[in-house]
Design an enzyme around this catalytic site. Sequence first.
Site, PDB file in Angstrom:
ATOM      1  CG  LEU A  33      -1.968  -1.200   1.183  1.00  7.91           C
ATOM      2  CD1 LEU A  33      -2.910  -1.143   2.390  1.00  7.91           C
ATOM      3  CD2 LEU A  33      -2.783  -1.286  -0.111  1.00  7.91           C
ATOM      4  CG  ASP A  51       8.424  -3.959   0.994  1.00 10.93           C
ATOM      5  OD1 ASP A  51       9.085  -4.372   0.017  1.00 10.93           O
ATOM      6  OD2 ASP A  51       8.388  -2.772   1.338  1.00 10.93           O
ATOM      7  CD  GLN A  72       1.359  -5.106 -13.720  1.00  8.96           C
ATOM      8  OE1 GLN A  72       1.480  -3.929 -14.065  1.00  8.96           O
ATOM      9  NE2 GLN A  72       1.556  -6.099 -14.573  1.00  8.96           N
ATOM     10  CE1 TYR A 140       9.315   3.416 -12.932  1.00 11.27           C
ATOM     11  CE2 TYR A 140       9.402   4.529 -15.056  1.00 11.27           C
ATOM     12  CZ  TYR A 140       8.809   3.623 -14.213  1.00 11.27           C
ATOM     13  OH  TYR A 140       7.706   2.919 -14.631  1.00 11.27           O
ATOM     14  CB  ILE A 199       0.356  22.535 -21.396  1.00 11.42           C
ATOM     15  CG1 ILE A 199      -1.017  21.867 -21.395  1.00 11.42           C
ATOM     16  CG2 ILE A 199       1.241  21.951 -22.495  1.00 11.42           C
ATOM     17  CD1 ILE A 199      -1.760  21.942 -22.714  1.00 11.42           C
ATOM     18  NE  ARG A 207       5.456  12.106 -23.339  1.00 11.82           N
ATOM     19  CZ  ARG A 207       6.229  13.028 -23.918  1.00 11.82           C
ATOM     20  NH1 ARG A 207       6.197  13.190 -25.230  1.00 11.82           N
ATOM     21  NH2 ARG A 207       7.054  13.769 -23.203  1.00 11.82           N
ATOM     22  NE  ARG A 264       7.199  18.277 -16.621  1.00 18.06           N
ATOM     23  CZ  ARG A 264       6.264  17.401 -16.299  1.00 18.06           C
ATOM     24  NH1 ARG A 264       5.828  17.336 -15.067  1.00 18.06           N
ATOM     25  NH2 ARG A 264       5.758  16.588 -17.199  1.00 18.06           N
ATOM     26  N   GLY A 266      14.546  17.441 -19.356  1.00 24.49           N
ATOM     27  CA  GLY A 266      14.536  15.979 -19.523  1.00 24.49           C
ATOM     28  C   GLY A 266      13.275  15.449 -20.191  1.00 24.49           C
TER      29      GLY A 266
HETATM   30  N1  LIG Z   1       1.024   3.911 -15.624  1.00 23.75           N
HETATM   31  C1  LIG Z   1       1.850   3.911 -16.687  1.00 23.75           C
HETATM   32  O1  LIG Z   1       1.657   4.655 -17.652  1.00 23.75           O
HETATM   33  C2  LIG Z   1       3.019   2.942 -16.732  1.00 23.75           C
HETATM   34  C3  LIG Z   1       3.838   2.972 -17.848  1.00 23.75           C
HETATM   35  C4  LIG Z   1       4.916   2.088 -17.916  1.00 23.75           C
HETATM   36  C5  LIG Z   1       5.146   1.191 -16.891  1.00 23.75           C
HETATM   37  N2  LIG Z   1       4.340   1.195 -15.793  1.00 23.75           N
HETATM   38  C6  LIG Z   1       4.622   0.208 -14.739  1.00 23.75           C
HETATM   39  O2  LIG Z   1       3.423  -0.494 -14.428  1.00 23.75           O
HETATM   40  C7  LIG Z   1       3.465  -0.937 -13.062  1.00 23.75           C
HETATM   41  C8  LIG Z   1       2.208  -0.487 -12.328  1.00 23.75           C
HETATM   42  O3  LIG Z   1       2.166   0.936 -12.346  1.00 23.75           O
HETATM   43  P1  LIG Z   1       0.887   1.765 -11.869  1.00 23.75           P
HETATM   44  O4  LIG Z   1       0.761   2.908 -12.794  1.00 23.75           O
HETATM   45  O5  LIG Z   1      -0.257   0.851 -11.669  1.00 23.75           O
HETATM   46  O6  LIG Z   1       1.425   2.338 -10.467  1.00 23.75           O
HETATM   47  P2  LIG Z   1       0.737   2.339  -9.023  1.00 23.75           P
HETATM   48  O7  LIG Z   1       1.606   3.225  -8.167  1.00 23.75           O
HETATM   49  O8  LIG Z   1      -0.709   2.673  -9.125  1.00 23.75           O
HETATM   50  O9  LIG Z   1       0.870   0.835  -8.545  1.00 23.75           O
HETATM   51  C9  LIG Z   1       2.041   0.315  -7.975  1.00 23.75           C
HETATM   52  C10 LIG Z   1       1.622  -0.591  -6.828  1.00 23.75           C
HETATM   53  O10 LIG Z   1       2.786  -1.197  -6.272  1.00 23.75           O
HETATM   54  C11 LIG Z   1       2.683  -1.164  -4.842  1.00 23.75           C
HETATM   55  N3  LIG Z   1       4.053  -1.201  -4.297  1.00 23.75           N
HETATM   56  C12 LIG Z   1       5.032  -0.270  -4.441  1.00 23.75           C
HETATM   57  N4  LIG Z   1       6.133  -0.660  -3.790  1.00 23.75           N
HETATM   58  C13 LIG Z   1       5.859  -1.867  -3.221  1.00 23.75           C
HETATM   59  C14 LIG Z   1       6.614  -2.777  -2.435  1.00 23.75           C
HETATM   60  N5  LIG Z   1       7.879  -2.504  -2.073  1.00 23.75           N
HETATM   61  N6  LIG Z   1       6.032  -3.925  -2.033  1.00 23.75           N
HETATM   62  C15 LIG Z   1       4.743  -4.209  -2.375  1.00 23.75           C
HETATM   63  N7  LIG Z   1       3.981  -3.379  -3.118  1.00 23.75           N
HETATM   64  C16 LIG Z   1       4.536  -2.221  -3.543  1.00 23.75           C
HETATM   65  C17 LIG Z   1       1.966   0.146  -4.553  1.00 23.75           C
HETATM   66  O11 LIG Z   1       1.400   0.193  -3.256  1.00 23.75           O
HETATM   67  C18 LIG Z   1       0.925   0.158  -5.676  1.00 23.75           C
HETATM   68  O12 LIG Z   1      -0.243  -0.506  -5.288  1.00 23.75           O
HETATM   69  C19 LIG Z   1       4.776  -0.381 -12.492  1.00 23.75           C
HETATM   70  O13 LIG Z   1       5.775  -1.365 -12.619  1.00 23.75           O
HETATM   71  C20 LIG Z   1       5.095   0.775 -13.424  1.00 23.75           C
HETATM   72  O14 LIG Z   1       6.466   1.074 -13.417  1.00 23.75           O
HETATM   73  C21 LIG Z   1       3.285   2.045 -15.688  1.00 23.75           C
END
Ligand SMILES: NC(=O)c1ccc[n+]([C@@H]2O[C@H](COP(=O)([O-])OP(=O)(O)OC[C@H]3O[C@@H](n4cnc5c(N)ncnc54)[C@H](O)[C@@H]3O)[C@@H](O)[C@H]2O)c1
Length: 303
Positions: A33, A51, A72, A140, A199, A207, A264, A266
């Site tokens: 969470l 975790d 995820q 990242y 913006i 994108r 911004r 980068g």
């Molecule tokens: N949203 C996008 O456009 C996008 C694009 C490319 C990649 N991603 C990848 O998709 C995945 C999901 O992203 P999202 O947008 O749903 O993000 P999000 O922040 O909504 O979900 C991430 C989840 O991981 C949980 N979490 C974080 N650290 C943790 C830990 N140490 N242990 C257990 N749980 C943990 C968080 O509580 C959260 O529920 C990620 O790997 C992200 O890098 C997302």
Amino acid sequence: MRIVVTGGAGFIGSHLVDRLIKEGHAVQVIDNLYTGNKDFVNPKAEFVELDIRSSELYSTLELFKPDYIFHQAAQTEVTTSMNNPMLDCDINLMGLINLLNVSVKLDIKKFLMPSSAAVYGNLTTLPLDETMTGNPSSFYGLTKLTAEHYLRIYHESYGLQYICYRYSNVFGPRQGNGGEGGVISIFSKAISQDDSIVIYGDGEQTRDFIYIDDVVEANILGMQSQFNGIYNVSTNIPSSINLLVDEFRSISHKNIDVVYEKPRLGDIRDSVLATEKSERDLLFRAKCNLHDGLVKTYTYFNK
Ligand SMILES: NC(=O)c1ccc[n+]([C@@H]2O[C@H](COP(=O)([O-])OP(=O)(O)OC[C@H]3O[C@@H](n4cnc5c(N)ncnc54)[C@H](O)[C@@H]3O)[C@@H](O)[C@H]2O)c1
């Protein structure tokens, strides 16, 4: 099937859990969470607040006996990765390695996780395809690129079957402001509260936005396929930020006030990802167009 979804209380993970439950699978969610919301977790899933770096991960998963793992959970914020590279590395690499070791020990059928379009860095040859990698401009992006190689080596050395997705900019209901692709959720919230939107740059940067249901579909197809490796998950359609604003004006019937600020540091100008490989191997093609996805997303945030 028995399926573990880490990060199942987050934006993408919670939608994936809903779909897996709908298809009749037994699902266990592992999430601490950190950014997730317990209310997003499907009540039919078993929720474990844990975790991914924990030493209890093995005993927890050993009891559940997963066939598949969708990973995820991540630290998803570029700014956090720059302010605290150690935390980013700890969650996105040490957490991943913990999970990969458990996956090998439990001899799971397949490990599926997202990398990111951030691994393309500032490459300007469009569309970006899976054979390319740039120099990521954030920690990242760097941990995601490194994660791709961990998966490859676990596959080559220990036979772990895997799919690693390079998602473009995912959007939809439940998305937070912080992580990747957040521009649409930020705009949706601001417009529903009659706030102005900001913006960065002239708004003509593009994108490749993809709706959440399509991302979930790509995950399901990856689980069923015999293939291993890296796959883009995108629409291959560039949309400018100014176009988003036009769409929002027509959807919300509001006169949206836009403030343009300096670009911004980068930020890349254009990003569009090739879809040939995922179409060919996974038979994946995004179905939801930008307008329909924006209507669903705006309706959710305007509730
Ligand atoms: N949203 C996008 O456009 C996008 C694009 C490319 C990649 N991603 C990848 O998709 C995945 C999901 O992203 P999202 O947008 O749903 O993000 P999000 O922040 O909504 O979900 C991430 C989840 O991981 C949980 N979490 C974080 N650290 C943790 C830990 N140490 N242990 C257990 N749980 C943990 C968080 O509580 C959260 O529920 C990620 O790997 C992200 O890098 C997302």
